[in-house]
Each structure stands twice: as structure tokens, then as C-alpha cells.
Design a protein around this motif. Structure first.
Motif, PDB file in Angstrom:
ATOM      1  N   ARG A 142       0.816  -1.213   0.000  1.00  0.00           N
ATOM      2  CA  ARG A 142       0.000   0.000   0.000  1.00  0.00           C
ATOM      3  C   ARG A 142       0.853   1.268   0.000  1.00  0.00           C
ATOM      4  O   ARG A 142       0.328   2.364  -0.121  1.00  0.00           O
TER       5      ARG A 142
ATOM      6  N   TRP B 268      -7.736   7.771  -4.330  1.00  0.00           N
ATOM      7  CA  TRP B 268      -8.193   6.380  -4.253  1.00  0.00           C
ATOM      8  C   TRP B 268      -8.592   5.984  -2.837  1.00  0.00           C
ATOM      9  O   TRP B 268      -9.513   5.194  -2.649  1.00  0.00           O
ATOM     10  N   ARG B 269      -7.912   6.513  -1.826  1.00  0.00           N
ATOM     11  CA  ARG B 269      -8.309   6.219  -0.442  1.00  0.00           C
ATOM     12  C   ARG B 269      -9.702   6.778  -0.159  1.00  0.00           C
ATOM     13  O   ARG B 269     -10.504   6.155   0.524  1.00  0.00           O
TER      14      ARG B 269
ATOM     15  N   GLU C 276     -12.146   4.430  -1.837  1.00  0.00           N
ATOM     16  CA  GLU C 276     -11.910   3.012  -1.561  1.00  0.00           C
ATOM     17  C   GLU C 276     -13.161   2.251  -1.121  1.00  0.00           C
ATOM     18  O   GLU C 276     -13.423   1.143  -1.591  1.00  0.00           O
TER      19      GLU C 276
ATOM     20  N   VAL D 133      -9.456  -1.748  -5.918  1.00  0.00           N
ATOM     21  CA  VAL D 133      -8.654  -1.263  -4.783  1.00  0.00           C
ATOM     22  C   VAL D 133      -7.271  -1.908  -4.826  1.00  0.00           C
ATOM     23  O   VAL D 133      -6.256  -1.239  -4.638  1.00  0.00           O
TER      24      VAL D 133
ATOM     25  N   LEU E   9      -4.258   0.562  -5.095  1.00  0.00           N
ATOM     26  CA  LEU E   9      -3.617   0.788  -3.801  1.00  0.00           C
ATOM     27  C   LEU E   9      -2.726  -0.357  -3.344  1.00  0.00           C
ATOM     28  O   LEU E   9      -2.081  -0.269  -2.309  1.00  0.00           O
TER      29      LEU E   9
ATOM     30  N   ALA F 238      -6.503  -4.752  -0.960  1.00  0.00           N
ATOM     31  CA  ALA F 238      -7.850  -4.363  -0.541  1.00  0.00           C
ATOM     32  C   ALA F 238      -7.953  -4.355   0.983  1.00  0.00           C
ATOM     33  O   ALA F 238      -8.962  -3.950   1.536  1.00  0.00           O
TER      34      ALA F 238
END
Length: 111
Positions: free
Chosen positions: A21, A76-77, A80, A88, A92, A95
């Protein structure tokens, strides 16, 4: 009783998730920065000039890449929870978020 949405993990697994991540968004942000540079020559003159000004020094380029990485991650967070797990993972790195639980036997109370 264990929580089925957060299965038990070991420390190595959490470290791998944390690494993914961190690295995957950095790779995507770097790719986005590279694409901006590639497209810059095909933009209208005012935008081309702006990109040239921003990227005129190594420090400015480094800061622009860092900003692209941070923007990628933040975007993206924020989305999410509304995305399918495969997307995700692609954007990132995982998941699942790593858990940062205190090691067994450690105390969270101040001495």
C-alpha cells in the motif's frame, strides 16, 4: 469471537500489506507524472509553458512527482469504500489495510 471482516493476520502479512500500500500508489503516481511529461509537448502553449516552468529544476520535478503520488493515494483512499476489491488492489496494492495493533505483552498505558 473473531471478526469475519478482519481475519487474524500475522506481523509479516501486515508488513507485506503496508509495503504494497506504499509502493503501488508510488508507482502509479510516478507513472502519472511520466505521462504528464510525455503529453506536455502536445498541450496548448500556455499549459506547455506551465509544465516547463514547474519542471525546470530537479527539486521542482521531485516535488511534482511527490505531489502526484500524494494526490493519487488521497483520491483512491477517499473512493476506496465504494470500489470493488479488485480495483482497490490494482490502485492501492491491497484491498486490506494493515493492522497496527500493539505486540502481545506490550502496554499502551504510560509508565
Amino acid at each position: 469471537m473473531s471478526d469475519p471482516t478482519h481475519p487474524p493476520t500475522d506481523e509479516r502479512s501486515d508488513r507485506a500489506v503496508a509495503l504494497l500500500r506504499t509502493a503501488v500508489p508510488a508507482l502509479w503516481g510516478s507513472l502519472a507524472s511520466w505521462l504528464i511529461v510525455q503529453v506536455a509537448g502536445h498541450l496548448p502553449p500556455p499549459l506547455t509553458d506551465l509544465v516547463a516552468i514547474v519542471l525546470q529544476s530537479d527539486l521542482a520535478t521531485s516535488l511534482a512527482v511527490a505531489a502526484a503520488v500524494a494526490a493519487w493515494y488521497a483520491m483512491w483512499r477517499r473512493m476506496e469504500a465504494r470500489l470493488p476489491p479488485w480495483l482497490v488492489r490494482a490502485t492501492l496494492g491491497s484491498a486490506r489495510t494493515p493492522s497496527y495493533a500493539a505486540p502481545v505483552g506490550s502496554s499502551t498505558a504510560p509508565p
